[in-house]
Design a protein around this motif. Structure first.
Motif: not given
Length: 178
Positions: A51-56
């Motif tokens: 999820d964090c990678r998608a936000l980045r």
């Protein structure tokens, strides 16, 4: 709005909290790190990192700015969501109190937008970012009490050690006297 009697202080591990939201004292990359951030990523598993990678890749290509907050899944944690916020580094030469307050108010607003009823905060910025615990406790507690929410019914501060617990307890006791 949360009242002082809806604030809980516990000494323990934030990754074990059975609340709707656990707040992560994240680094701006959102990709994990040390302290609370590393513990949440390790115990929460790869779903949080995904999820964090998608936000980045979408909105936060340069990382999450200090004081802002964003939600992801909680992965394998007992919580439903993780709200990531980047605390400020303490400075004796520059007052960054407004950024630390923003971490708390923005985290509450994100949790509220999710319909969360319960939220657990660590002592944001008091580890590697060296914010004095007494000051952090006063800012955190005052901000939580002043932030209007519609769904939050309980706020828990999860303090890693007895010393931080004592400082937060003293700060809460003082606020209750006012």
């Amino acid at each position: 709005m949360v009242s002082a009697r809806n604030i809980q202080l516990v000494q323990g591990d934030i990754t074990e909290q059975e609340t709707d939201v656990v707040v992560n004292a994240a680094n701006s990359s959102l990709l994990g790190g040390g302290g609370v951030d590393g513990a949440i990523h390790r115990k929460g598993g790869p779903e949080i990192l995904a999820d964090c990678r998608a936000l980045r890749a979408s909105k936060y290509g340069r990382g999450l700015p200090t004081g802002q907050a964003v939600a992801t899944t909680a992965g394998r944690l007992p919580a439903k969501w993780v709200v990531h916020t980047v605390g400020p580094v303490w400075s004796k030469d520059e007052d960054r109190s407004d950024l630390l307050a923003a971490c708390h108010s923005n985290s509450l607003q994100v949790a509220d937008s999710l319909g969360a009823k319960t939220i657990a905060f660590p002592a944001i910025s008091t580890g590697i970012f060296r914010w004095p615990v007494k000051s952090a406790a006063e800012i955190a507690l005052t901000t939580v009490l002043a932030t209007e929410t519609s769904s939050i019914t309980a706020v828990r501060f999860v303090l890693f050690d007895a010393a931080a617990f004592e400082v937060f307890n003293d700060a809460l006791t003082e606020l209750l006297r006012e």
